[in-house]
Design an enzyme around this catalytic site. Sequence first.
Site, PDB file in Angstrom:
ATOM      1  N   CYS A  88       0.890  -1.160   0.000  1.00  0.00           N
ATOM      2  CA  CYS A  88       0.000   0.000   0.000  1.00  0.00           C
ATOM      3  C   CYS A  88       0.921   1.201   0.000  1.00  0.00           C
ATOM      4  O   CYS A  88       1.543   1.504   1.013  1.00  0.00           O
ATOM      5  CB  CYS A  88      -0.935   0.044   1.210  1.00  0.00           C
ATOM      6  SG  CYS A  88      -1.927   1.547   1.198  1.00  0.00           S
ATOM      7  N   CYS A  91      -0.468   4.093   2.489  1.00  0.00           N
ATOM      8  CA  CYS A  91      -0.458   3.929   3.947  1.00  0.00           C
ATOM      9  C   CYS A  91      -0.173   2.464   4.303  1.00  0.00           C
ATOM     10  O   CYS A  91       0.957   2.017   4.157  1.00  0.00           O
ATOM     11  CB  CYS A  91      -1.760   4.420   4.568  1.00  0.00           C
ATOM     12  SG  CYS A  91      -3.262   3.915   3.729  1.00  0.00           S
ATOM     13  N   SER A  92      -1.165   1.707   4.724  1.00  0.00           N
ATOM     14  CA  SER A  92      -0.871   0.344   5.167  1.00  0.00           C
ATOM     15  C   SER A  92      -2.064  -0.582   4.953  1.00  0.00           C
ATOM     16  O   SER A  92      -2.265  -1.519   5.709  1.00  0.00           O
ATOM     17  CB  SER A  92      -0.498   0.359   6.648  1.00  0.00           C
ATOM     18  OG  SER A  92      -1.571   0.928   7.392  1.00  0.00           O
TER      19      SER A  92
HETATM   20 FE    FE Z   1      -3.332   1.944   2.891  1.00  0.00          FE
END
Ligand code: FE
Length: 187
Positions: A88, A91-92
């Site tokens: 990603c 972000c995560s």
């Molecule tokens: Fe993300």
Amino acid sequence: MRALQTVLTQKGYIDPAALDVLIDTYQTRIGPRNGARVIARAWAEPAFFDWLLRDASAAIASMGYTGRQGEHMVAVPNTGQVHNMVVCTLCSCYPWPVLGLPPVWYKSAPYRSRVVRDPRGVLADFGVSLPAGQEIRVWDSTAEVRYLVVPQRPADTDHLDVEQLSALVTRDSMIGAGLPKSAATVP
Ligand code: FE
């Protein structure tokens, strides 16, 4: 984190007992063993493998793995020609119902920025080297779509049952940062 938790608890915004249940759920009940069972079943059952590629959300939900961050799943199969990796970049984003909480490196800026530029270099850091002719595809997760890599079934595993097969499926192999264990690791 703790300071924030204390303040929010004192002000009555969160219930510490509820928080404990949530954390325990993701630490013990939900984790990469769920994803490993999905992959092992796909290796063992061609019809399930097809379903997983056609509609991963439904195929995975049929095994009871549903919930936040897994609403729209897409399975990307590794082949002799293509190796898939998931990131990603923003972000995560990560498929919690099948993989649990993301590892620290997945959320790190170096992984997120470098895997799109130099996936082979990142794989080398993970101790993985692929044949030169194998293309690497990097999939960027979003708030809507979460990817699950379907690693290739290791050689010499015809005699293994689904439970034994699932023991070969590592978390990293379902992110594309690793490969499944070899059949020799099964006792
Ligand atoms: Fe993300």
